[in-house]
Enzyme design. Sequence first.
Site, PDB file in Angstrom:
ATOM      1  N   LYS A 112     -38.331  37.353 -32.181  1.00  0.00           N
ATOM      2  CA  LYS A 112     -38.195  38.450 -31.231  1.00  0.00           C
ATOM      3  C   LYS A 112     -38.926  39.687 -31.699  1.00  0.00           C
ATOM      4  CE  LYS A 112     -33.864  37.493 -28.786  1.00  0.00           C
ATOM      5  NZ  LYS A 112     -32.577  38.049 -28.341  1.00  0.00           N
ATOM      6  N   LYS A 195     -38.212  25.675 -26.003  1.00  0.00           N
ATOM      7  CA  LYS A 195     -36.896  25.614 -25.345  1.00  0.00           C
ATOM      8  C   LYS A 195     -36.945  26.433 -24.057  1.00  0.00           C
ATOM      9  CE  LYS A 195     -34.777  29.666 -27.302  1.00  0.00           C
ATOM     10  NZ  LYS A 195     -33.877  30.367 -28.143  1.00  0.00           N
ATOM     11  N   LYS A 198     -35.460  32.533 -20.693  1.00  0.00           N
ATOM     12  CA  LYS A 198     -35.789  33.541 -19.691  1.00  0.00           C
ATOM     13  C   LYS A 198     -37.047  34.310 -20.078  1.00  0.00           C
ATOM     14  CE  LYS A 198     -32.388  36.498 -22.003  1.00  0.00           C
ATOM     15  NZ  LYS A 198     -31.792  35.532 -22.938  1.00  0.00           N
TER      16      LYS A 198
HETATM   17  P1  TYM Z   1     -27.968  33.417 -25.189  1.00  0.00           P
HETATM   18  O1  TYM Z   1     -27.427  34.460 -24.278  1.00  0.00           O
HETATM   19  O2  TYM Z   1     -29.425  33.425 -25.483  1.00  0.00           O
HETATM   20  O3  TYM Z   1     -27.601  31.978 -24.648  1.00  0.00           O
HETATM   21  C1  TYM Z   1     -26.282  31.615 -24.260  1.00  0.00           C
HETATM   22  C2  TYM Z   1     -26.002  30.192 -24.692  1.00  0.00           C
HETATM   23  O4  TYM Z   1     -26.950  29.301 -24.135  1.00  0.00           O
HETATM   24  C3  TYM Z   1     -27.511  28.481 -25.147  1.00  0.00           C
HETATM   25  N1  TYM Z   1     -28.903  28.179 -24.798  1.00  0.00           N
HETATM   26  C4  TYM Z   1     -29.409  26.941 -24.700  1.00  0.00           C
HETATM   27  N2  TYM Z   1     -28.856  25.727 -24.870  1.00  0.00           N
HETATM   28  C5  TYM Z   1     -29.654  24.648 -24.669  1.00  0.00           C
HETATM   29  N3  TYM Z   1     -30.955  24.737 -24.307  1.00  0.00           N
HETATM   30  C6  TYM Z   1     -31.552  25.935 -24.122  1.00  0.00           C
HETATM   31  N4  TYM Z   1     -32.829  25.999 -23.750  1.00  0.00           N
HETATM   32  C7  TYM Z   1     -30.770  27.106 -24.323  1.00  0.00           C
HETATM   33  N5  TYM Z   1     -31.038  28.428 -24.227  1.00  0.00           N
HETATM   34  C8  TYM Z   1     -29.885  29.065 -24.524  1.00  0.00           C
HETATM   35  C9  TYM Z   1     -27.419  29.315 -26.416  1.00  0.00           C
HETATM   36  O5  TYM Z   1     -27.445  28.505 -27.564  1.00  0.00           O
HETATM   37  C10 TYM Z   1     -26.100  30.022 -26.218  1.00  0.00           C
HETATM   38  O6  TYM Z   1     -25.028  29.212 -26.663  1.00  0.00           O
HETATM   39  N6  TYM Z   1     -26.661  35.172 -29.671  1.00  0.00           N
HETATM   40  C11 TYM Z   1     -26.173  34.491 -28.486  1.00  0.00           C
HETATM   41  C12 TYM Z   1     -25.068  35.246 -27.773  1.00  0.00           C
HETATM   42  C13 TYM Z   1     -23.875  35.545 -28.613  1.00  0.00           C
HETATM   43  C14 TYM Z   1     -22.913  34.613 -29.074  1.00  0.00           C
HETATM   44  C15 TYM Z   1     -21.950  35.401 -29.778  1.00  0.00           C
HETATM   45  C16 TYM Z   1     -22.774  33.233 -28.967  1.00  0.00           C
HETATM   46  C17 TYM Z   1     -23.486  36.783 -29.026  1.00  0.00           C
HETATM   47  N7  TYM Z   1     -22.339  36.685 -29.733  1.00  0.00           N
HETATM   48  C18 TYM Z   1     -20.864  34.785 -30.390  1.00  0.00           C
HETATM   49  C19 TYM Z   1     -21.672  32.628 -29.576  1.00  0.00           C
HETATM   50  C20 TYM Z   1     -20.735  33.421 -30.281  1.00  0.00           C
HETATM   51  C21 TYM Z   1     -27.324  34.379 -27.508  1.00  0.00           C
HETATM   52  O7  TYM Z   1     -28.245  35.134 -27.528  1.00  0.00           O
HETATM   53  O8  TYM Z   1     -27.133  33.422 -26.563  1.00  0.00           O
END
Ligand code: TYM
Length: 331
Positions: A112, A195, A198
């Site tokens: 990022k 992957k 967005k």
């Molecule tokens: P975020 O908002 O990017 O994504 C939310 C969830 O979706 C999963 N994900 C995917 N799974 C499979 N294939 C994909 N292409 C894909 N893209 C996204 C992510 O693994 C995630 O589970 N840092 C985290 C948000 C967060 C969080 C937390 C998660 C903040 N605090 C505490 C768990 C516990 C994030 O950016 O997810």
Amino acid sequence: LPRVLSGIQPTAGSFHLGNHLGALRQWVALQETTEAFYCVVDLHAITVPQDPAELRRNSLVSAAQLLALGVDPERSALFVQSHVPEHLQLSWVLECLTGFGEASRMTQFKDKSQREGTAGTTVGLFTYPVLMAADILVYQAQQVPVGDDQRQHLELTRDLAIRFNGRFGDTFPVPEGVIPEGAARVMDLQSPDKKMSKSLPPAGCIFLLDDPKVTAKKIRSAVTDTGREVVADPVEKPGITNLLTIHSTLSGSTVAELEERFAGRGYGDLKKELAEVVVDFVTPVRARTQELLDDRAELERVLAAGAARAREVAVGTVAAVYDRVGFLPPT
Ligand code: TYM
């Protein structure tokens, strides 16, 4: 009951199919057997530049989508991260236990910050994974449903829990990831070596709130691989493998069953059927999300109740942590 915590960023407004298949469907499944805390992580969303009105709107849209997907506010605490200030209180303590080098090794930060450029990279983006650890540990959660891309952040969370316990006495369970067997990493439809995300061009990303016509078109235009046989082979056929994984996870057919069913038929047939499967899935989610958004007062009531329930737990954890690290009580 085991405790579960997970979070999702509200950044794009609409979630995508990777979010759902990698994580959100597990959120919904886990609430049957656990005490679950689910949050829209708006604090994490400002680690890159945001428009304030859009962020507010996207937080509501995110909460509505989670409900539409099956998060049940009677069972689980559904809330917005910034409504529970204890996440930040714990985050500071954990930052003081995190090595600079340790944080520097986080690959999502490296990716990022490269995208943002040196001038756009903030300290918040750097400490992002520590706030995530605080999200989890403030509920003393044991299980964290996430996709594959969060593995490294989860490993950091586990290390911090172990470190805190070692220094100050047993306080946190060491949480485990709940990462699905299939679909832990849904790939982009245009670039199946990346992957689904967005931040790539939208043609390869299935947003749950897209017009279903757009969704069907994106699937029909997905890049496929050389050859013509519909078989899963992640190395030779990453595009087809991804489409089969998506189909299998949504339809409940195994990949082997799909291979058999599409034997002797082409990639076009698979894409046509997958488009139907995905459209059938997103259409009611989209309608329900809109309905929920139409009653904003009710949505806000759900989020307020969720935050109150979350705080009951989080306040206790922060009090214990503050005491253990040696802060003078403010009496
Ligand atoms: P975020 O908002 O990017 O994504 C939310 C969830 O979706 C999963 N994900 C995917 N799974 C499979 N294939 C994909 N292409 C894909 N893209 C996204 C992510 O693994 C995630 O589970 N840092 C985290 C948000 C967060 C969080 C937390 C998660 C903040 N605090 C505490 C768990 C516990 C994030 O950016 O997810």
